[in-house]
Design a protein around this motif. Sequence first.
Motif, mmCIF file in Angstrom:
data_model
loop_
_atom_site.group_PDB
_atom_site.id
_atom_site.type_symbol
_atom_site.label_atom_id
_atom_site.label_comp_id
_atom_site.label_asym_id
_atom_site.label_seq_id
_atom_site.Cartn_x
_atom_site.Cartn_y
_atom_site.Cartn_z
ATOM 1 N N UNK A 36 0.824 -1.196 0.000
ATOM 2 C CA UNK A 36 0.000 0.000 0.000
ATOM 3 C C UNK A 36 0.867 1.258 0.000
ATOM 4 N N UNK A 37 1.941 1.224 0.818
ATOM 5 C CA UNK A 37 2.848 2.357 0.879
ATOM 6 C C UNK A 37 3.461 2.662 -0.491
ATOM 7 N N UNK A 38 3.868 1.613 -1.178
ATOM 8 C CA UNK A 38 4.477 1.805 -2.498
ATOM 9 C C UNK A 38 3.443 2.328 -3.491
ATOM 10 N N UNK A 39 2.243 1.756 -3.395
ATOM 11 C CA UNK A 39 1.142 2.180 -4.253
ATOM 12 C C UNK A 39 0.852 3.676 -4.077
ATOM 13 N N UNK A 40 0.935 4.144 -2.831
ATOM 14 C CA UNK A 40 0.662 5.552 -2.556
ATOM 15 C C UNK A 40 1.864 6.435 -2.859
ATOM 16 N N UNK A 41 2.984 5.816 -3.177
ATOM 17 C CA UNK A 41 4.181 6.594 -3.434
ATOM 18 C C UNK A 41 4.945 6.972 -2.164
ATOM 19 N N UNK A 42 4.608 6.330 -1.016
ATOM 20 C CA UNK A 42 5.408 6.533 0.196
ATOM 21 C C UNK A 42 6.492 5.472 0.223
ATOM 22 N N UNK A 43 7.161 5.336 1.392
ATOM 23 C CA UNK A 43 8.075 4.209 1.525
ATOM 24 C C UNK A 43 7.286 2.981 1.966
ATOM 25 N N UNK A 44 7.871 1.815 1.733
ATOM 26 C CA UNK A 44 7.235 0.581 2.193
ATOM 27 C C UNK A 44 7.094 0.599 3.711
ATOM 28 N N UNK A 45 8.110 1.155 4.393
ATOM 29 C CA UNK A 45 8.105 1.163 5.852
ATOM 30 C C UNK A 45 6.914 1.949 6.401
#
Lengths: 230, 265
Positions: free
Chosen positions: B50-59
């Motif tokens: 989800x983080x990657x999808x949103x363009x954040x970090x995975x963490x």
Amino acid sequence: MTEPLIAVEHLGIAFPNNQVFEDLNFKIDRGDFVTVIGENGVGKTTLIRALLGMLKPTSGQIKYFPNKKATKIGYVPQFRNLDQEYPLTIEDFVGLNVHGWLPWLTKAEHQQVRTAMAVTNVKKIAQRPLGMASGGEKQRAYLAQAIVEQPKLLILDESTASLDNEMKYELLDLVQNLNQTSDITVFFVTHDLPLAKKYAKHYLALRPGEQQFGDMADMSIEQLKEVTNV
Amino acid sequence: MFSLAFMQNAYLAGTFIAIICGTIGVFVIARNLSFLTHTLSEIGFAGAAFGIFMGWTALSGMLIFTVISSVIVGQMSVKQSRREASISAISALFIGLGILFLSLSNQTSSYATSILFGSVIGIAHADVIRVAVLSGIVLLVMLGLYRPLKFDSFDAIGAKVSGLWTTAISVVFLVLVAMSVSVAAQIVGSLLIFILLTLPAAAARYFVHTVSKMIGLSIIFALIGVWLGLYLSYVTNLPVSFFIASIECLFYFAALGFQRLRVGA
Ligand SMILES: Nc1ncnc2c1ncn2[C@@H]1O[C@H](COP(=O)(O)OP(=O)(O)OP(=O)(O)O)[C@@H](O)[C@H]1O
Ligand SMILES: [Mg+2]
């Protein structure tokens, strides 16, 4: 003159569809040794939970002298499922009940733990994992944990139920000793009438909807049996 | 080996991860929560995707998902949260979500494997800083809560009757577990997190019998696994999680054998 430690006045406790107490009255004096007797399900553990403040009474009140905060209570619960693989040593187990914010125990706190282990006679086996201790040793370790913070009142909920005769008397001898030498008041729940008769000063006999409180000296074991029978 | 920046980063991050997993693990085992770390790692996978999808970090995605779900679990009673069917359902849902977010985010499948199984090469200096800060927070909170947490974990009934706020402790602890899961996923991958969170501590309790010694030994087991695993992975070019898993299993079975010998069964 005896000083009261706790006074229970017109106490009522109800669960949904189950009125456990309606109008319960008795007093625990300082230095007293009260035994609570009654059939299964009559409300002995419930009464303890109310004394500990874990359960709100539906009516009446429980008074603590001089106040609730000063009336520290040590409690050995009825059930505790620590299995054979329970890893902590008896010393570490007893130390769990020493409250504070430092991660380690101070010198004085270590001393507290050692004293509790000494008076309950588990000092020799302090380094043994609790899971490997015998039934009687476990009960003594529980007792040590309950008294490590020097409570005013010690509550035992059928602590002798799983013990054989000899160990029962050994444990109660220890409790009696605490009662007489360390100014610890005892509130002892049991089904064992001879045991109650031997050690207690007062008895509280519970029956559904009624109670009887009095001097143990006035009662024979037969009479005790009668007042608890439904 | 240490002349390579990514290996330095991997060793630094791995050290922090081993320390907090070793510490938290002792309480995870004492509270019988192994099953939950397993679910949390699957939730973490979905969060990472989800983080990657949103363009954040995975963490960050992981942290959000695992922390929220651990608070929810903390509100349920232990009995409720342990129902196996509901656990499987929750896991399935989150694995599905993870796959969905990954495909939506147009990442290559190699990214998926690195989230699931960990990756040494992927660790940048910024990751090490994040891991260090999170580990620091987890350790500080643990230190502040040490005695109540210890009491509640090793004698829940005694803690309850002594008047401790056991529900609050439970929720805070689960949040700490969630944070550790998210941190550990950086190296061992979300599917193998439960290894570092459970096996070193489970092994340690057979050798030593005070909480502080268990924490010490559990950290040592975790450190050996991570350090040796990273080294072997570097030398052989095989996945690091394989080595960590094998080493920790070795410790665990050795502990069981040791216990057998001692009890004489
Ligand atoms: N949390 C609860 N909700 C509803 N009913 C309860 C609850 N706790 C206890 N009861 C009921 O209250 C009654 C008294 O229970 P309690 O455990 O106090 O009995 P007891 O005298 O300690 O029995 P025993 O000798 O078996 O230990 C029982 O009928 C029990 O079912
Ligand atoms: Mg009872």
